[in-house]
Design a protein around this motif. Structure first.
Motif, PDB file in Angstrom:
ATOM      1  N   ASP A 247      79.144  19.815  58.056  1.00 37.26           N
ATOM      2  CA  ASP A 247      80.639  20.125  57.147  1.00 37.26           C
ATOM      3  C   ASP A 247      82.007  20.259  58.358  1.00 37.26           C
ATOM      4  O   ASP A 247      82.860  19.384  58.106  1.00 37.26           O
ATOM      5  N   SER A 248      81.575  20.851  59.234  1.00 34.80           N
ATOM      6  CA  SER A 248      82.742  21.171  60.183  1.00 34.80           C
ATOM      7  C   SER A 248      83.022  19.877  61.144  1.00 34.80           C
ATOM      8  O   SER A 248      84.048  19.509  61.263  1.00 34.80           O
TER       9      SER A 248
ATOM     10  N   PHE B 108      76.370  17.708  55.107  1.00 34.30           N
ATOM     11  CA  PHE B 108      75.631  18.940  54.934  1.00 34.30           C
ATOM     12  C   PHE B 108      76.500  19.958  55.048  1.00 34.30           C
ATOM     13  O   PHE B 108      77.097  20.496  55.930  1.00 34.30           O
TER      14      PHE B 108
ATOM     15  N   ASN C 296      77.080  23.822  54.803  1.00 33.97           N
ATOM     16  CA  ASN C 296      76.575  25.169  54.838  1.00 33.97           C
ATOM     17  C   ASN C 296      77.732  25.964  54.870  1.00 33.97           C
ATOM     18  O   ASN C 296      77.520  27.317  55.576  1.00 33.97           O
TER      19      ASN C 296
ATOM     20  N   GLY D 159      80.201  26.340  57.213  1.00 41.20           N
ATOM     21  CA  GLY D 159      80.831  26.858  58.302  1.00 41.20           C
ATOM     22  C   GLY D 159      80.557  26.131  59.760  1.00 41.20           C
ATOM     23  O   GLY D 159      79.677  25.078  59.503  1.00 41.20           O
ATOM     24  N   ILE D 160      81.000  26.452  60.563  1.00 43.10           N
ATOM     25  CA  ILE D 160      80.631  25.954  62.109  1.00 43.10           C
ATOM     26  C   ILE D 160      79.262  26.824  62.221  1.00 43.10           C
ATOM     27  O   ILE D 160      79.268  27.998  62.314  1.00 43.10           O
ATOM     28  N   TYR D 161      78.324  26.164  62.552  1.00 43.98           N
ATOM     29  CA  TYR D 161      77.000  26.622  62.664  1.00 43.98           C
ATOM     30  C   TYR D 161      76.252  27.152  61.431  1.00 43.98           C
ATOM     31  O   TYR D 161      75.231  26.730  61.166  1.00 43.98           O
TER      32      TYR D 161
HETATM   33 MG    MG Z   1      78.267  23.397  58.893  1.00 42.32          MG
END
Ligand code: MG
Ligand code: ADP
Length: 606
Positions: free
Chosen positions: A487-488, A512, A514, A516-518
């Motif tokens: 997503d990032s 995908f 989730n 956030g970043i990571y």
């Molecule tokens: Mg992400």
């Protein structure tokens, strides 16, 4: 009549009708710019832009990616009129990623067209990325009139673009006179494609683009360039040295990099592996050059090869950070044979016992011939032990996918378990892949069966290549493309999803999410309501973005819906976007490369 021409400081929109009229009428400058350049009288006269388009066609350029504005709008129209496909983007960086992928997949430089200053700088990121990754591309940028730039007199979009670009690209040229355009294009082409490929910057001043010349004179500017991408065969002694070393090896292996994918040497590599019986290990974009699931594929045995192989061939792969720069898990006793076109690559991190400098096709042909007269001394237990390890690792991996198959909310493994059979059933789909966990887990899960079917963030590990690269892949090959995006990662280039839609390309973007970043579980340590640095939008409905541009969209929360929607999307050969809802806790910091962070972030997550 409104007309955009170089030297005419008039940025009003131009319609195709205006353009057609503009190219058939004799206009003079209607704005108060003081330009001394007159409009051409077609067909007796031509401009630098006409010459540029003809020069591009002469070297075989059939597609241009870019974003127009002063001073290159008319250039794009002329290109389109003359049969060069122009793919217009919303951001130059994405157009550049497309051009680079075009170059990588076709073996001919991709072309990016940018406007002056900001457009140039936006595109330069992609041209630099192409240089780092050895993708052939040419960024052509208009630049504003030189004299006021050199005297820092505050002209429109003034920037010394040529000197800015120079340190960041493989080669840079500036063309000031229309009669030099064919030479400039040929030189840019040769620089992009010959030797180690890379990004080339070609600066074309506004004055040069708008210069009017007599058509009768133009013919003498042109010539037919001979051998634009010459073969570079290796020295016979280098081949013999390498062949002796391989023949004497007890535990040899070959690492296949994206240089081999680019060089299209799958047949030569197959012959080498078949005749020697040695195992192969692909780098990320080398996956599929030889099938990932082949008998001699040691894809799952990377650490064993690093620790135990006595002779390793690097075929179009570098001993850079992606291979621990030759240290870490590598045995100090491993000897390297390196096939590369770039002599300065040799010894860059570890001494190379047998360098073979030349283009891979010529080098491998010569090497196969040399191996035909030698006998291998491979330890008979070497390959069976790697095959046993592969079997064991594959069983473990399958167990991981099945353990996660019904996780709710889905995690990366749930989603990839659903995607894996769909991609296996569609081996000719080109996979574009970026993110952190999304990148690492996708690479580990999806086997590639065909060469040049995987493009990712590659050597520079940059985020924001995915959408542009998808467009370049679809346009240059006509094949269906699936982009699996974190997503990032998608956030860097999301707006160019509209380009996929405007050009009606067979691209499915799978996000995908989730949050956030990571991952999406970062906590703002100050206690304020602001999101944490790594937090994005776990509830964002990216599918609605796709809807805005007319794509077929899906929002999926279960693996069944994901596999059904992906199957349908690929079969449609239309722009599609699948928003895959993951849990916010899916994914770890920096994916597989968390060790590169100066300190662990665990204390900032829930
Ligand atoms: Mg992400
Ligand atoms: P990977 O990331 O897969 O290891 P790299 O981009 O690090 O791949 O390395 C690719 C290497 O391939 C570069 O060193 C480049 O010089 C080399 N290369 C590119 N094209 C050719 C070619 N036609 N022949 C030989 N070597 C090539």
């Amino acid at each position: 009549m409104a007309r955009i021409a170089v030297g005419f400081h008039d940025d009003r929109a131009i319609s195709i009708k205006d353009f057609t009229m503009a190219t058939t009428n004799n206009n003079s400058c209607s704005c108060k710019c003081g330009s001394t350049q007159a409009a051409p009288v077609y067909p007796q006269q031509l401009t630098g832009m006409d010459i540029m388009v003809r020069a591009l066609k002469m070297v075989g350029i059939d597609t241009m990616y870019g974003l127009v504005g002063i001073p290159v709008t008319e250039l794009a129209y002329i290109a389109q009129q003359q049969g060069i496909r122009f793919v217009g983007f919303r951001h130059e960086q994405q157009a550049g990623m497309a051009a680079a992928t075009h170059g990588y997949l076709t073996g001919k430089p991709g072309v990016l067209l940018t406007v002056s200053s900001l457009g140039f700088l936006n595109g330069l990121t992609a041209t630099t990325n192409a240089t780092v990754n050895c993708y052939p591309m040419i960024q052509i940028s208009g630049s504003s009139v030189r004299e006021p730039i050199d005297l820092d007199q505050g002209n429109y979009e003034a920037l010394d673009q040529y000197n800015v670009a120079k340190g960041l690209v493989k080669a840079a040229y500036r063309v000031n006179k229309p009669e030099d355009i064919p030479t400039a294009v040929v030189r840019a082409y040769r620089a992009a494609i010959s030797g180690r490929p890379g990004g080339v910057y070609l600066d074309v001043t506004e004055t040069c683009l708008g210069a009017v010349v007599n058509s009768a004179d133009v013919e003498k500017y042109f010539y037919t360039p001979v051998d634009l991408c010459p073969a570079m065969p290796p020295a016979a002694e280098a081949v013999a040295r390498a062949a002796d070393m391989l023949a004497a090896a007890r535990k040899p292996a070959i690492i296949i990099g994206k240089g081999a994918a680019f060089a299209r040497v799958e047949d030569q590599l197959k012959k080498l592996v078949d005749t020697t019986g040695m195992p192969y290990l692909p780098m990320s974009m080398g996956k599929g050059v030889l099938p990932d699931t082949g008998d001699l594929s040691a894809l799952s045995c990377r650490s064993t090869i690093m620790g135990q192989a006595d002779v390793v061939i690097l075929a179009g792969a570098r001993l850079n950070w992606l291979l621990s720069r030759g240290h870490g898990k590598w045995s100090p006793d491993t000897k390297f044979i390196q096939f590369d076109i770039e002599p300065t690559e040799i010894d860059c991190n570890r001494p190379i016992a047998a360098p073979v400098i030349g283009d891979l096709a010529s080098s491998l042909d010569a090497f196969n011939a040399a191996m035909a007269t030698r006998k291998m001394s491979m330890d008979p237990t070497w390959v069976p032990s790697l095959q046993a390890e592969t079997k064991e690792k594959n069983t473990k991996f399958a167990a991981r996918l099945s353990e996660n198959a019904s996780a709710q909310p889905m995690n990366h493994w749930t989603a990839l378990g659903a995607i894996k059979p769909v991609m296996a059933a569609n081996p000719d789909v080109i996979l574009i892949n970026e993110g952190a966990n999304t990148l690492d887990d996708t690479r580990d899960t999806l086997d590639m069966a065909l060469p040049r079917h995987r493009v990712d963030c590659a050597t520079w590990a940059i985020m924001g290549m995915g959408i542009g690269s998808s467009i370049g892949a679809a346009v240059s090959t006509g094949k269906s493309v699936v982009a699996i995006e974190g997503d990032s990662a998608f956030g860097f280039s999301g707006m160019d999803f509209s380009t996929i839609c405007r050009f009606n390309l067979p691209v499915t973007v799978v996000i995908f999410n989730n949050g956030g970043i990571y991952n999406g579980v970062g906590v703002n340590p100050s206690g304020s309501a602001d999101p944490a640095p790594t937090t994005l939008d776990i509830h964002a409905r990216y599918d609605k973005m796709g809807e805005a541009f007319g794509a077929t969209t899906y929002y999926v929360t279960t693996p069944d819906d994901l596999s059904k929607s992906l199957t349908e999307a690929i079969a449609s050969r239309k722009p599609c976007l699948i928003d895959v809802q993951l849990g916010a806790d899916s994914g770890k910091e920096s994916g597989h490369i968390g060790f590169l962070n100066p300190a662990a972030l665990e204390k900032f997550t829930v």
